[in-house]
Design an enzyme around this catalytic site. Structure first.
Site, PDB file in Angstrom:
ATOM      1  N   GLY A   1      45.811  37.146  54.568  1.00  0.00           N
ATOM      2  CA  GLY A   1      46.113  38.487  55.063  1.00  0.00           C
ATOM      3  C   GLY A   1      47.318  38.438  55.977  1.00  0.00           C
ATOM      4  O   GLY A   1      48.203  37.590  55.806  1.00  0.00           O
TER       5      GLY A   1
ATOM      6  N   GLU B   1      46.505  31.786  55.047  1.00  0.00           N
ATOM      7  CA  GLU B   1      47.510  32.156  54.051  1.00  0.00           C
ATOM      8  C   GLU B   1      48.023  33.533  54.441  1.00  0.00           C
ATOM      9  O   GLU B   1      47.375  34.539  54.186  1.00  0.00           O
ATOM     10  CB  GLU B   1      46.884  32.223  52.648  1.00  0.00           C
TER      11      GLU B   1
ATOM     12  N   CYS C   1      52.601  38.462  48.447  1.00  0.00           N
ATOM     13  CA  CYS C   1      53.043  37.677  49.609  1.00  0.00           C
ATOM     14  C   CYS C   1      54.168  36.725  49.231  1.00  0.00           C
ATOM     15  O   CYS C   1      55.011  36.404  50.058  1.00  0.00           O
ATOM     16  CB  CYS C   1      51.878  36.930  50.240  1.00  0.00           C
TER      17      CYS C   1
HETATM   18  P1  NDP Z   1      44.610  42.127  57.412  1.00  0.00           P
HETATM   19  O1  NDP Z   1      45.155  40.818  57.780  1.00  0.00           O
HETATM   20  O2  NDP Z   1      44.147  42.998  58.519  1.00  0.00           O
HETATM   21  O3  NDP Z   1      43.355  41.938  56.422  1.00  0.00           O
HETATM   22  C1  NDP Z   1      43.114  40.799  55.624  1.00  0.00           C
HETATM   23  C2  NDP Z   1      41.613  40.532  55.579  1.00  0.00           C
HETATM   24  O4  NDP Z   1      41.131  40.258  56.887  1.00  0.00           O
HETATM   25  C3  NDP Z   1      40.798  41.728  55.094  1.00  0.00           C
HETATM   26  O5  NDP Z   1      39.661  41.282  54.392  1.00  0.00           O
HETATM   27  C4  NDP Z   1      40.391  42.371  56.402  1.00  0.00           C
HETATM   28  O6  NDP Z   1      39.272  43.201  56.259  1.00  0.00           O
HETATM   29  C5  NDP Z   1      40.067  41.155  57.235  1.00  0.00           C
HETATM   30  N1  NDP Z   1      40.095  41.380  58.672  1.00  0.00           N
HETATM   31  C6  NDP Z   1      40.661  42.398  59.372  1.00  0.00           C
HETATM   32  N2  NDP Z   1      40.488  42.205  60.707  1.00  0.00           N
HETATM   33  C7  NDP Z   1      39.809  41.039  60.851  1.00  0.00           C
HETATM   34  C8  NDP Z   1      39.338  40.291  61.975  1.00  0.00           C
HETATM   35  N3  NDP Z   1      39.552  40.708  63.228  1.00  0.00           N
HETATM   36  N4  NDP Z   1      38.682  39.139  61.763  1.00  0.00           N
HETATM   37  C9  NDP Z   1      38.491  38.688  60.504  1.00  0.00           C
HETATM   38  N5  NDP Z   1      38.899  39.355  59.397  1.00  0.00           N
HETATM   39  C10 NDP Z   1      39.562  40.513  59.559  1.00  0.00           C
HETATM   40  O7  NDP Z   1      45.666  42.835  56.526  1.00  0.00           O
HETATM   41  P2  NDP Z   1      45.780  44.325  56.052  1.00  0.00           P
HETATM   42  O8  NDP Z   1      44.935  44.494  54.867  1.00  0.00           O
HETATM   43  O9  NDP Z   1      45.551  45.292  57.184  1.00  0.00           O
HETATM   44  O10 NDP Z   1      47.338  44.368  55.687  1.00  0.00           O
HETATM   45  C11 NDP Z   1      48.309  44.357  56.713  1.00  0.00           C
HETATM   46  C12 NDP Z   1      49.548  43.606  56.289  1.00  0.00           C
HETATM   47  O11 NDP Z   1      49.231  42.245  56.046  1.00  0.00           O
HETATM   48  C13 NDP Z   1      50.146  44.083  54.988  1.00  0.00           C
HETATM   49  O12 NDP Z   1      50.989  45.135  55.244  1.00  0.00           O
HETATM   50  C14 NDP Z   1      50.886  42.854  54.510  1.00  0.00           C
HETATM   51  O13 NDP Z   1      52.149  42.822  55.139  1.00  0.00           O
HETATM   52  C15 NDP Z   1      50.027  41.718  55.019  1.00  0.00           C
HETATM   53  N6  NDP Z   1      49.136  41.188  53.973  1.00  0.00           N
HETATM   54  C16 NDP Z   1      49.469  39.991  53.420  1.00  0.00           C
HETATM   55  C17 NDP Z   1      48.689  39.485  52.412  1.00  0.00           C
HETATM   56  C18 NDP Z   1      49.033  38.190  51.766  1.00  0.00           C
HETATM   57  O14 NDP Z   1      48.799  38.034  50.569  1.00  0.00           O
HETATM   58  N7  NDP Z   1      49.500  37.211  52.509  1.00  0.00           N
HETATM   59  C19 NDP Z   1      47.516  40.192  51.903  1.00  0.00           C
HETATM   60  C20 NDP Z   1      47.228  41.411  52.604  1.00  0.00           C
HETATM   61  C21 NDP Z   1      48.027  41.875  53.591  1.00  0.00           C
HETATM   62  P3  NDP Z   1      39.506  44.756  55.906  1.00  0.00           P
HETATM   63  O15 NDP Z   1      40.419  44.827  54.720  1.00  0.00           O
HETATM   64  O16 NDP Z   1      38.165  45.193  55.562  1.00  0.00           O
HETATM   65  O17 NDP Z   1      40.134  45.379  57.122  1.00  0.00           O
END
Ligand code: NDP
Length: 491
Positions: A216, A238, A272
């Site tokens: 994320g 990642e 990503c």
């Molecule tokens: P997040 O990092 O917030 O979410 C990724 C995962 O983490 C989701 O399952 C989310 O749950 C979970 N999560 C959120 N908060 C917490 C926490 N405090 N502790 C543990 N897990 C948590 O990303 P977003 O989906 O909000 O996207 C934001 C930005 O991140 C995007 O704009 C992009 O730039 C980047 N991103 C990059 C990715 C990659 O492939 N490297 C993938 C996704 C996003 P939930 O979705 O239920 O909030």
């Protein structure tokens, strides 16, 4: 789920229409703790199956996933908005990784004998790999099966049980994975899913798991890492990227334009490891810009790629375009009006100042910046001038490997894009703000184990060192041997 969830629910939506697809119960802390405790009860039996037993189970899962490829493709498409073809490709690649992990875990992780050295030559030294126990996987929404399966498959094959928390935007894909595994599982609790918003992810990180694998944003990754540090458990992160593309003077411009466009704009730019910044040397810049812009004009949002899966991303994309425009960037395609209610038209920006958000921060939209450089050295330097370090793409007929060797990132494609993600035998992961740890390949299997050293005497050696009964002769023997081995100065 096999335990009672909280009464709080959240909904999964179709991002093309906003329509509610299904409601899900949120897993609260006590639910997550119970699921993790159940997963722990299954670890002994799962490990006892051995590599061969687990190989059979995981290959049966491959078979179920393959038979239902159309169904899972349609489901991914409904929750992410991406075209069904892209969703099916994503699921196919995930199956490839699962099969590789299942077939190779025994070979990669088998115990082996190491040399014990002259001083301890009577000892047999064996290094094995032990599974961590219960691995918590927190997944994203952009590739809701491919990305988490890069951890789930390798963790399971290595002998761990897994608790998976999918993104709140793709809970049905997570649920589908759990049900499909249950249909072939030899016993319960090997692979379970907990559902909810970010808070549920946080509950997973504070539960009794032995390792977390997170995909994320960098922002959330740092929170996850801090929680894991407090619990003294390891973590794989990642995170996002701001992946550069370098186009050298001897590049095949037609191929580069075609592949870079796909890398930047497929999946609506929500990749990503997708191209976000291009540095092209002056001598071929006009030809490259003309070609990629011509191809980009043919893209049709809604057909070539879907909407922004996460509605709030539209604001991020808009802010990056506005910021670049206000700092003097030119538009080869699109404008500050390209961000719609759900879809974003392709945007190609030129001469974008290096301090613009579109250069410094992950945009995660169908946008691309193209900046000209006087030399290839300048292109390399600008490519590296970022807090991210996930992947890169280099286009050159003769100097690709030389350029690649100077890039600070986890993966480089030469005269290609992204394909490393589909090669199961190579590690995937980044450096700097793109995270640490690796999924995929032998490194991905090792990531979900820890090394265990076991030594035992092969035969009795008359001179003993590890005893209070050590003799003066033994002390002198060590001194003489060490001097003999290590006193030589190397010129
Ligand atoms: P997040 O990092 O917030 O979410 C990724 C995962 O983490 C989701 O399952 C989310 O749950 C979970 N999560 C959120 N908060 C917490 C926490 N405090 N502790 C543990 N897990 C948590 O990303 P977003 O989906 O909000 O996207 C934001 C930005 O991140 C995007 O704009 C992009 O730039 C980047 N991103 C990059 C990715 C990659 O492939 N490297 C993938 C996704 C996003 P939930 O979705 O239920 O909030």
């Amino acid at each position: 789920m096999n335990v009672t969830d909280s009464l709080v629910t959240f909904a999964s939506h179709n991002p093309k229409t906003g329509e509610v697809l299904k409601d899900f119960h949120t897993s609260d802390q006590s639910t997550v703790d119970r699921v993790v405790a159940d997963a722990r009860t299954a670890t002994t039996a799962w490990q006892a199956l051995g590599y061969e037993g687990r190989r059979k189970v995981l290959l049966n899962w491959c078979s179920v996933l393959t038979e239902n490829l159309n169904e899972i493709g349609a489901l991914i498409s409904s929750e992410t908005g991406k075209p069904v073809g892209d969703a099916t490709l994503e699921a196919s690649l995930a199956i490839g990784h699962l099969a590789w992990a299942a077939k190779n875990a025994g070979r990669v992780l088998k115990s082996h004998v190491r040399p014990s050295g002259i001083l301890m030559f009577n000892m047999k030294s064996v290094v094995g790999r032990s599974p961590m126990g219960v691995v918590g996987v927190i997944g994203p929404w952009n590739y809701p099966i491919f990305t988490p399966m890069g951890s789930i498959s390798y963790a399971l094959a290595a002998g761990n049980t897994v608790v998976f928390k999918p993104s709140q935007f793709t809970p049905a894909v997570g649920e589908w994975l759990e049900h499909s595994f249950a249909s072939i599982a030899p016993f319960p609790h090997i692979f379970s899913v907990v559902q909810g918003l970010g808070e549920t992810g946080q509950f997973l990180t504070t539960s009794n798991v032995d390792k977390i694998s997170f995909t994320g944003s960098t922002r959330t990754a740092k929170l996850v890492a801090a929680t894991c540090a407090a619990r003294m458990i390891p973590v794989v992160l990642e995170c996002g990227g701001k992946d550069p593309v370098i186009i050298a003077g001897d590049a095949d411009i037609d191929k580069a334009a075609e592949y870079v466009l796909w890398s930047a704009m497929s999946n609506a730019g929500q990749t990503c490891i997708g191209a976000e910044r291009v540095y092209v040397v002056e001598e071929v810049a006009d030809a490259f810009i003309e070609k990629i812009t011509r191809l980009a004009k043919k893209l049709e949002p809604g057909k070539s790629y879907g909407p922004a899966t996460m509605p709030s991303q539209l604001g991020v994309i808009q802010s990056h375009i506005d910021d670049a425009a206000s700092k003097g960037a030119k538009f080869a395609l699109g404008s500050t009006h390209s961000v719609g209610e759900r879809y974003v038209e392709p945007v190609i920006m030129l001469d974008v100042p290096e301090d613009s958000l579109a250069i410094t921060d992950e945009t995660f939209g169908p946008t691309l910046t193209i900046n000209r450089t006087a030399t290839i050295e300048e292109a390399i330097s600008l490519a590296n001038a970022t807090r991210y370090g996930l992947a890169a793409s280099v286009w050159s007929k003769r100097t690709g490997h030389h350029i690649a060797s100077q890039l600070q990132c986890g993966m480089v494609s030469i005269n290609s894009v992204i394909a490393f993600a589909a090669i199961a035998s190579v590690p995937f992961g980044g450096v700097k703000d793109s995270g640490y740890g690796r999924i995929h390949g032998p490194e991905g299997l090792m990531e979900f184990t820890y090394p265990r050293t076991v030594i035992s005497p092969r035969f009795k050696f008359p001179i003993e060192f590890t005893t209070f009964a050590r003799t003066k002769f033994a002390d002198n023997f060590i001194k003489t041997l060490i001097k003999f081995l290590h006193s030589k100065v190397v010129g």
